[in-house]
Design a protein around this motif. Structure first.
Motif, PDB file in Angstrom:
ATOM      1  N   ALA B 121       0.814  -1.214   0.000  1.00 43.46           N
ATOM      2  CA  ALA B 121       0.000   0.000   0.000  1.00 43.46           C
ATOM      3  C   ALA B 121       0.850   1.267   0.000  1.00 43.46           C
ATOM      4  N   ILE B 122       2.164   1.117  -0.086  1.00 47.78           N
ATOM      5  CA  ILE B 122       3.047   2.281   0.047  1.00 47.78           C
ATOM      6  C   ILE B 122       3.572   2.729  -1.308  1.00 47.78           C
ATOM      7  N   PRO B 123       3.415   4.011  -1.651  1.00 41.49           N
ATOM      8  CA  PRO B 123       4.024   4.509  -2.891  1.00 41.49           C
ATOM      9  C   PRO B 123       5.537   4.626  -2.695  1.00 41.49           C
ATOM     10  N   ILE B 124       6.282   4.280  -3.735  1.00 37.98           N
ATOM     11  CA  ILE B 124       7.727   4.454  -3.686  1.00 37.98           C
ATOM     12  C   ILE B 124       8.128   5.432  -4.784  1.00 37.98           C
ATOM     13  N   CYS B 125       8.850   6.489  -4.360  1.00 32.21           N
ATOM     14  CA  CYS B 125       9.269   7.530  -5.292  1.00 32.21           C
ATOM     15  C   CYS B 125      10.731   7.279  -5.637  1.00 32.21           C
ATOM     16  N   ILE B 126      10.995   7.122  -6.939  1.00 29.65           N
ATOM     17  CA  ILE B 126      12.371   6.833  -7.340  1.00 29.65           C
ATOM     18  C   ILE B 126      12.939   7.956  -8.204  1.00 29.65           C
ATOM     19  N   GLU B 127      14.259   8.073  -8.142  1.00 27.10           N
ATOM     20  CA  GLU B 127      14.971   9.080  -8.926  1.00 27.10           C
ATOM     21  C   GLU B 127      16.374   8.540  -9.176  1.00 27.10           C
ATOM     22  N   SER B 128      16.937   8.880 -10.317  1.00 26.13           N
ATOM     23  CA  SER B 128      18.285   8.394 -10.586  1.00 26.13           C
ATOM     24  C   SER B 128      18.966   9.289 -11.609  1.00 26.13           C
ATOM     25  N   GLU B 129      20.304   9.236 -11.657  1.00 22.65           N
ATOM     26  CA  GLU B 129      21.050  10.012 -12.648  1.00 22.65           C
ATOM     27  C   GLU B 129      21.035   9.349 -14.013  1.00 22.65           C
ATOM     28  N   PHE B 130      20.845   8.019 -14.042  1.00 28.11           N
ATOM     29  CA  PHE B 130      20.979   7.269 -15.295  1.00 28.11           C
ATOM     30  C   PHE B 130      19.733   6.421 -15.562  1.00 28.11           C
ATOM     31  N   ASP B 131      19.337   6.365 -16.830  1.00 34.94           N
ATOM     32  CA  ASP B 131      18.132   5.629 -17.193  1.00 34.94           C
ATOM     33  C   ASP B 131      18.179   4.163 -16.756  1.00 34.94           C
ATOM     34  N   GLU B 132      19.330   3.549 -16.922  1.00 35.11           N
ATOM     35  CA  GLU B 132      19.424   2.125 -16.578  1.00 35.11           C
ATOM     36  C   GLU B 132      19.208   1.911 -15.069  1.00 35.11           C
ATOM     37  N   ASP B 133      19.774   2.810 -14.292  1.00 30.00           N
ATOM     38  CA  ASP B 133      19.594   2.716 -12.838  1.00 30.00           C
ATOM     39  C   ASP B 133      18.135   2.968 -12.457  1.00 30.00           C
ATOM     40  N   LEU B 134      17.499   3.898 -13.167  1.00 35.04           N
ATOM     41  CA  LEU B 134      16.091   4.185 -12.892  1.00 35.04           C
ATOM     42  C   LEU B 134      15.272   2.925 -13.121  1.00 35.04           C
ATOM     43  N   SER B 135      15.626   2.192 -14.169  1.00 32.27           N
ATOM     44  CA  SER B 135      14.856   0.984 -14.451  1.00 32.27           C
ATOM     45  C   SER B 135      15.142  -0.107 -13.406  1.00 32.27           C
ATOM     46  N   THR B 136      16.377  -0.168 -12.909  1.00 32.99           N
ATOM     47  CA  THR B 136      16.696  -1.096 -11.806  1.00 32.99           C
ATOM     48  C   THR B 136      15.879  -0.742 -10.554  1.00 32.99           C
ATOM     49  N   LEU B 137      15.821   0.564 -10.253  1.00 33.20           N
ATOM     50  CA  LEU B 137      15.073   0.995  -9.057  1.00 33.20           C
ATOM     51  C   LEU B 137      13.577   0.732  -9.230  1.00 33.20           C
ATOM     52  N   LYS B 138      13.092   0.913 -10.456  1.00 32.30           N
ATOM     53  CA  LYS B 138      11.690   0.641 -10.730  1.00 32.30           C
ATOM     54  C   LYS B 138      11.400  -0.840 -10.478  1.00 32.30           C
ATOM     55  N   ASN B 139      12.283  -1.699 -10.974  1.00 30.99           N
ATOM     56  CA  ASN B 139      12.101  -3.140 -10.750  1.00 30.99           C
ATOM     57  C   ASN B 139      12.106  -3.474  -9.258  1.00 30.99           C
ATOM     58  N   LEU B 140      13.022  -2.869  -8.537  1.00 31.41           N
ATOM     59  CA  LEU B 140      13.071  -3.119  -7.092  1.00 31.41           C
ATOM     60  C   LEU B 140      11.774  -2.630  -6.429  1.00 31.41           C
ATOM     61  N   GLY B 141      11.310  -1.442  -6.818  1.00 31.93           N
ATOM     62  CA  GLY B 141      10.069  -0.886  -6.268  1.00 31.93           C
ATOM     63  C   GLY B 141       8.886  -1.817  -6.513  1.00 31.93           C
ATOM     64  N   TYR B 142       8.798  -2.331  -7.756  1.00 30.29           N
ATOM     65  CA  TYR B 142       7.664  -3.195  -8.102  1.00 30.29           C
ATOM     66  C   TYR B 142       7.676  -4.531  -7.359  1.00 30.29           C
ATOM     67  N   THR B 143       8.814  -4.927  -6.784  1.00 29.10           N
ATOM     68  CA  THR B 143       8.781  -6.147  -5.951  1.00 29.10           C
ATOM     69  C   THR B 143       8.039  -5.878  -4.635  1.00 29.10           C
ATOM     70  N   LEU B 144       7.865  -4.594  -4.302  1.00 27.52           N
ATOM     71  CA  LEU B 144       7.201  -4.240  -3.038  1.00 27.52           C
ATOM     72  C   LEU B 144       5.768  -3.755  -3.242  1.00 27.52           C
ATOM     73  N   THR B 145       5.518  -2.999  -4.313  1.00 29.30           N
ATOM     74  CA  THR B 145       4.239  -2.293  -4.467  1.00 29.30           C
ATOM     75  C   THR B 145       3.962  -2.003  -5.933  1.00 29.30           C
ATOM     76  N   LYS B 146       2.670  -1.808  -6.243  1.00 32.35           N
ATOM     77  CA  LYS B 146       2.332  -1.392  -7.599  1.00 32.35           C
ATOM     78  C   LYS B 146       2.550   0.104  -7.807  1.00 32.35           C
ATOM     79  N   ASN B 147       2.706   0.826  -6.688  1.00 31.94           N
ATOM     80  CA  ASN B 147       2.741   2.292  -6.749  1.00 31.94           C
ATOM     81  C   ASN B 147       4.169   2.823  -6.767  1.00 31.94           C
ATOM     82  N   VAL B 148       4.788   2.794  -7.926  1.00 29.09           N
ATOM     83  CA  VAL B 148       6.145   3.318  -8.078  1.00 29.09           C
ATOM     84  C   VAL B 148       6.076   4.551  -8.972  1.00 29.09           C
ATOM     85  N   TYR B 149       6.630   5.653  -8.502  1.00 29.40           N
ATOM     86  CA  TYR B 149       6.513   6.924  -9.220  1.00 29.40           C
ATOM     87  C   TYR B 149       7.894   7.522  -9.508  1.00 29.40           C
TER      88      TYR B 149
END
Lengths: 254, 254
Positions: B121-149
């Motif tokens: 139920a928790i939104p996770i807000c991600i930010e990164s300097e590099f697109d590839e890292d952003l996609s890694t963080l997005k994948n990590l976020g989605y293992t926890l919640t559907k709400n990744v921004y």
């Protein structure tokens, strides 16, 4: 079976009408409304009257009108020595004309026209001049909810103020959160889980124990950064006042 | 499978440890804590280190420490060019030492030590300097919640302020409600359904639409009665300021 007449056609009246209409322990005998046609979606026409002279016999008359109209409406009733209650959080019991036995039947909830309410989750605060009437009101309350409370007029006034803080003012803080999101192109949905968790948390902790954030941590750098970033003077004033208030509350009590 | 190292042992760190430990898509390889014994209830001793020299290889390093410590901790890391993120709502991405690829993994929720959280139920807000890292963080976020921004630093700062309004300040209003109840010998439980309904209402209405109460009705008599009854100057100030702010918001926007 308790026989009830409702006087009024606003939000609270309509929610009570809906609830009593499907309540096996209550007979909703009649509703009085100055404009009966406004209730035809809820009741058959023969259950609605627009004339004080036509109001029928019942065990309890519930006046669900605006605070300012309670006195006038109650003085228009053509009978005496019956149990007449209002549903207001802030009006005194004495707002009701003393030709009848007076009481209060105050459901403590925020009622919106377009959102159904679940009365089983709503506390009902009752008050009466006579023990027997109190017990009648208690029985009526228990047909709706397990949460029926004896609350006197002074307590009810305090409760109404507390409700303004936890409902009206809280909702306004949500509104400020909404504005800040909009200004920064952030979907407001991100804040909704936090809002729900904040409300849920006080079921396991007191609000004082549940307090988190820069104010209670006395994190001066974060507080200053937040104030620097806020553009709206009004938002700044609220931020400053509530931050100080949190700090004061924790100095006093912890 | 994403390999993660967590650096820190506070509230957020512990909630992430609990969640990643039972997460089939994430391998929690290690946790760094200055006082490893504080985490033995969550992890076997060989998964905890207190030495920067012993930190193992991983895809993502999550620094979950207080805002002020992020810079120092990130500068102590003995490797470079790896993905290192912090979990703070208010610290800049640049708080992290630039020897590594920097990012943010900010779960927007209020974490208490003694209350379990449901990450779904928790939104996770991600930010990164590099697109590839952003996609890694997005994948990590989605293992926890559907709400990744995707939320940039400026937005995250605004979001953090909004969170202070809807969480910290709202909780303080609950605290005032609690005090008013206590003063008047009213059980605080009476207010809990109202508090929950207030939070729930904004799922169907905007906060501006959901606003009720004497301020928005401009019910001057009730406002004055409330102010007369409040004894505490601080409560009076908050009542006055928030009442004005509600009235202003509705003049502007409706």
């Amino acid at each position: 079976m308790l026989q009830v007449v409702i006087i009024g056609s606003g939000n609270v009246a309509q929610h009570l009408i809906r609830s009593f209409s499907t309540n096996a322990e209550v007979q909703l005998k009649q509703v009085f409304a100055r404009q009966p046609e406004g209730l035809l979606h809820l009741l058959p026409a023969d259950k609605i009257t627009g004339s004080y002279n036509e109001i029928v016999d019942a065990d309890i008359y519930i006046i669900a009108v605006s605070d300012d109209a309670i006195s006038e409406v109650s003085a228009q009733l053509k009978f005496d020595n019956r149990l007449v209650v209002h549903t207001s959080g802030s009006a005194a019991l004495e707002a009701i004309s003393n030709q009848n036995r007076r009481g209060v039947f105050y459901p403590l909830q925020t009622f919106s026209k377009n959102k159904a309410v679940d009365f089983t989750a709503i506390p009902i605060c009752i008050e009466s001049e006579f023990d027997e009437d109190l017990s009648t009101l208690k029985n009526l309350g228990y047909t709706l909810t397990k949460n029926v409370y004896d609350i006197n007029s002074a307590q009810r006034r305090a409760l109404h103020i507390a409700a303004v803080f936890v409902n009206n003012f809280t909702n306004h803080l949500y509104s400020i959160g909404y504005d800040l999101c909009k200004e920064n192109e952030i979907p407001f949905d991100i804040l909704k889980p936090l809002i729900l968790e904040t409300a849920d948390k006080i079921n396991t902790l007191t609000p004082l124990e549940a307090q988190t954030g820069p104010a209670v941590r006395n994190d001066i750098n974060t507080i200053q950064r937040h104030l620097d970033k806020l553009n709206d003077e009004n938002q700044k004033d609220i931020y400053t006042l509530l931050t100080k208030s949190i700090q004061k509350a924790h100095e006093q009590k912890l």
